[in-house]
Motif scaffolding. Structure first.
Motif, mmCIF file in Angstrom:
data_model
loop_
_atom_site.group_PDB
_atom_site.id
_atom_site.type_symbol
_atom_site.label_atom_id
_atom_site.label_comp_id
_atom_site.label_asym_id
_atom_site.label_seq_id
_atom_site.Cartn_x
_atom_site.Cartn_y
_atom_site.Cartn_z
ATOM 1 N N HIS A 275 -0.264 52.771 61.021
ATOM 2 C CA HIS A 275 0.784 52.977 60.012
ATOM 3 C C HIS A 275 1.072 51.685 59.269
ATOM 4 C CE1 HIS A 275 3.371 51.790 63.539
ATOM 5 N NE2 HIS A 275 4.066 51.163 62.626
ATOM 6 N N PRO B 21 2.452 61.772 56.958
ATOM 7 C CA PRO B 21 1.340 61.264 56.127
ATOM 8 C C PRO B 21 0.985 62.163 54.942
ATOM 9 C CG PRO B 21 0.749 61.246 58.472
ATOM 10 C CD PRO B 21 2.066 61.963 58.360
ATOM 11 N N VAL C 291 -1.280 58.391 54.861
ATOM 12 C CA VAL C 291 -0.951 57.251 55.722
ATOM 13 C C VAL C 291 0.429 57.479 56.346
ATOM 14 C CG1 VAL C 291 -0.476 54.754 55.757
ATOM 15 C CG2 VAL C 291 -2.331 55.672 54.342
#
Ligand code: CO
Length: 133
Positions: free
Chosen positions: A79, A120, A126
């Motif tokens: 992350h 995400p 992401v």
């Protein structure tokens, strides 16, 4: 809303080896491991001049990092963490815009400050952590 890039988090399969690589090969300042049982992780911060790298390693049963490493045996980027001035205001704005928050109740993260994670799907694939600045 968005402020500094606080850290990029990398899940690692060999914590001692990764710490040694950043410290001894790359010459970075590497902090001592911190154990965060409520997140199921051990974290190590690598201090860089403009941001940090957060090494993540599984801790305890049902660690999300264990599952990540099963899918990515060599480790990988897990992350990114952006700072926000006011996490409650940020959450309200994001939820109004349809951005999913994994757990809308902020937890206290590795820096002793409230954090939340954004799904995400809406974030370019992401996982994004927001941390109260
Ligand atoms: Co993080």
């Amino acid at each position: 809303m968005i402020g500094r890039l606080n850290h990029v988090a990398i899940a690692v399969a060999d914590l001692q080896g990764s710490m040694a690589m950043y410290r001894d090969v790359l010459g970075a300042q590497v902090d001592a491991p911190q154990h965060l049982p409520e997140f199921g992780v051990t974290v190590v911060f690598v201090r860089l001049p403009n941001t940090n790298v957060e090494l993540l390693y599984p801790l305890g049963e049902n660690s999300p990092i264990e599952k990540f490493l099963q899918r990515n045996p060599s480790g990988g980027m897990h992350h990114v963490c952006y700072e926000v001035a006011d996490i409650q205001a940020a959450l309200q704005t994001l939820q109004e815009q349809g951005i999913r928050v994994l757990d809308p109740t902020p937890k206290i993260g590795a820096h002793g400050k409230p954090v939340v994670f954004l799904h995400p799907k809406e974030m370019g694939g992401v996982l994004v952590e927001l941390e109260q600045a």
